[in-house]
Design a protein around this motif. Structure first.
Motif, PDB file in Angstrom:
ATOM      1  N   TYR A 126      -7.853  14.755  -3.479  1.00 51.80           N
ATOM      2  CA  TYR A 126      -7.428  13.557  -4.192  1.00 51.80           C
ATOM      3  C   TYR A 126      -7.916  12.297  -3.464  1.00 51.80           C
ATOM      4  O   TYR A 126      -8.274  11.301  -4.094  1.00 51.80           O
ATOM      5  N   GLY A 127      -7.913  12.377  -2.135  1.00 50.21           N
ATOM      6  CA  GLY A 127      -8.348  11.236  -1.342  1.00 50.21           C
ATOM      7  C   GLY A 127      -8.314  11.577   0.132  1.00 50.21           C
ATOM      8  O   GLY A 127      -8.208  12.748   0.523  1.00 50.21           O
ATOM      9  N   LYS A 180      -9.579   8.442  -3.579  1.00 53.74           N
ATOM     10  CA  LYS A 180      -8.718   7.427  -2.980  1.00 53.74           C
ATOM     11  C   LYS A 180      -8.919   7.335  -1.470  1.00 53.74           C
ATOM     12  O   LYS A 180      -9.152   8.352  -0.795  1.00 53.74           O
ATOM     13  N   SER A 181      -8.784   6.117  -0.946  1.00 52.58           N
ATOM     14  CA  SER A 181      -8.696   5.879   0.492  1.00 52.58           C
ATOM     15  C   SER A 181      -7.327   5.289   0.796  1.00 52.58           C
ATOM     16  O   SER A 181      -6.973   4.241   0.254  1.00 52.58           O
ATOM     17  N   PHE A 182      -6.547   5.986   1.639  1.00 52.47           N
ATOM     18  CA  PHE A 182      -5.253   5.484   2.087  1.00 52.47           C
ATOM     19  C   PHE A 182      -5.473   4.750   3.404  1.00 52.47           C
ATOM     20  O   PHE A 182      -5.855   5.358   4.407  1.00 52.47           O
ATOM     21  N   GLN A 212      -9.288  -0.075  -7.328  1.00 54.91           N
ATOM     22  CA  GLN A 212      -8.505   1.054  -7.831  1.00 54.91           C
ATOM     23  C   GLN A 212      -8.641   2.304  -6.966  1.00 54.91           C
ATOM     24  O   GLN A 212      -7.849   3.239  -7.097  1.00 54.91           O
ATOM     25  N   ASP A 213      -9.641   2.335  -6.081  1.00 59.59           N
ATOM     26  CA  ASP A 213      -9.829   3.484  -5.196  1.00 59.59           C
ATOM     27  C   ASP A 213      -9.079   3.328  -3.873  1.00 59.59           C
ATOM     28  O   ASP A 213      -9.199   4.191  -2.996  1.00 59.59           O
ATOM     29  N   VAL A 215      -5.525   2.570  -1.504  1.00 56.32           N
ATOM     30  CA  VAL A 215      -4.068   2.596  -1.383  1.00 56.32           C
ATOM     31  C   VAL A 215      -3.736   2.014  -0.018  1.00 56.32           C
ATOM     32  O   VAL A 215      -4.124   2.570   1.012  1.00 56.32           O
ATOM     33  N   GLU A 243      -3.249  -0.025  -5.120  1.00 54.18           N
ATOM     34  CA  GLU A 243      -1.971   0.676  -5.040  1.00 54.18           C
ATOM     35  C   GLU A 243      -1.418   0.596  -3.613  1.00 54.18           C
ATOM     36  O   GLU A 243      -2.151   0.329  -2.664  1.00 54.18           O
TER      37      GLU A 243
END
Length: 343
Positions: A126-127, A180-182, A212-213, A215, A243
């Protein structure tokens, strides 16, 4: 306290010369002490100038100053005057004590590793969480040590900025859109969230990354002293289509009540509650309560610290959405695009 914005702009060029002069803010309470105990080169209306021959001599001099003295200081090469950037006395002492690590923070000799995050329902990537590392292949400097030194030296805002820079640079070269990148951020480092947002979004645009990618993840290593101010920061991020996540739920100040107030897009469960959760009824009750709140508010739940297959299976059985941990994949300089069949 020196203006935080001014400090952030000037810290990259701040330098402690091998020999020079110490500039000390002059106050009536301490002037007699310094006049009696040190050779004073100059006395100005707002500061004293005290020469030193080596950094070791400077450090000894600073240690002789009473810790109760709330002073602002600066150092410059001999013959130069003025105090364009002043630091509290403890910051200057710590910058000399941890000179190598300070150079790493100021120079930005940092990179970012990738730890995979999977989607529970199909075990697909997912990321990745972006994890700070130094650019020294033969020398491992723990990130926790860097942040500890950053706090002691007044460089926490700068290090937080450097960490975001490293995460975005690493992502730009190695991750495709849609993954995603957290990226962690420290609440206490945000002295002016409008300035921080502008700096961050300038970097995002420079690297042609879709908001949007991303977090942005509140790291629960510090006391969340004003949860409503933090909520206003998170709300601005979300308005800009980024996010947000609350890290380490259940640890310290990241409580269920905080979760309800902040209402982030994601919440990451502290690894204490994940470890052997398949065998512990108390942990299971806490995790189920988190899921009840998440299901009622539309928050996605991520289990951190998965180290056993049984933990992964239990978290999946109660409806958690995402997971990360050594069982899934360790931090790596290159993202794992395919995961092992063990899951």
């Amino acid at each position: 306290m020196p203006n935080e914005k001014l400090k952030l702009q000037n810290d990259a060029s701040f330098h402690i010369p091998e020999s020079g002069c110490l500039y000390i803010q002059k106050t009536p309470a301490v002037i007699e002490y310094f006049m009696q105990n040190f050779r004073i080169e100059e006395v100005h209306s707002d500061h004293l100038v005290i020469p030193y021959s080596t950094k070791a001599a400077l450090f000894d001099m600073l240690n002789d100053i009473p810790e109760t003295a709330e002073l602002f200081t600066n150092v410059q090469p001999y013959g130069r005057s003025g105090m364009p950037l002043s630091l509290p006395l403890p910051y200057l002492k710590e910058r000399i004590k941890h000179e190598l690590l300070v150079k790493v923070i100021i120079s930005g000799s940092l990179t970012s590793y990738f730890q995979p995050i999977i989607r529970m329902k199909d075990n697909k990537i997912y990321g990745y969480e972006s994890l700070l590392r130094t650019n020294f292949p033969k020398r491992n400097i723990p990130p926790g040590l860097l942040f500890d030194v950053a706090h002691k030296t007044g460089l926490h805002s700068l290090l937080d900025l450097r960490a975001r820079e490293a995460a975005l640079e690493a992502r730009a070269g190695k991750l495709p859109g849609g993954v995603k990148s957290f990226i962690n951020f420290l609440p206490a480092s945000i002295y002016d969230y409008k300035v921080c947002l502008r700096q961050t979004f300038t970097m995002i645009e420079q690297h042609d990354i879709s908001p949007q990618d991303l977090v942005f993840e509140v790291v629960e290593t510090e006391k969340i002293s004003n949860v409503h101010f933090l909520k206003s920061i998170l709300d601005v991020y979300r308005e800009l289509e980024v996010e947000v996540a609350l890290d380490d739920l259940g640890s310290g100040y990241a409580t269920l009540e905080t979760l309800k107030i902040l209402n982030p897009n994601y919440v990451k469960i502290d690894r204490f509650f994940i470890s052997h959760c398949d065998q512990n009824k108390v942990k299971q009750r806490f995790l189920q309560e988190v899921m009840n709140i998440a299901n009622a508010t539309g928050i996605f739940v991520l289990a951190e610290g998965i180290e056993r297959k049984e933990e992964l299976e239990y978290c999946k059985s109660i409806g958690m959405h995402y997971a990360q941990g050594y069982f899934i994949g360790k931090p790596s300089p290159e993202p794992e695009l395919a995961l092992a069949a063990k899951m």
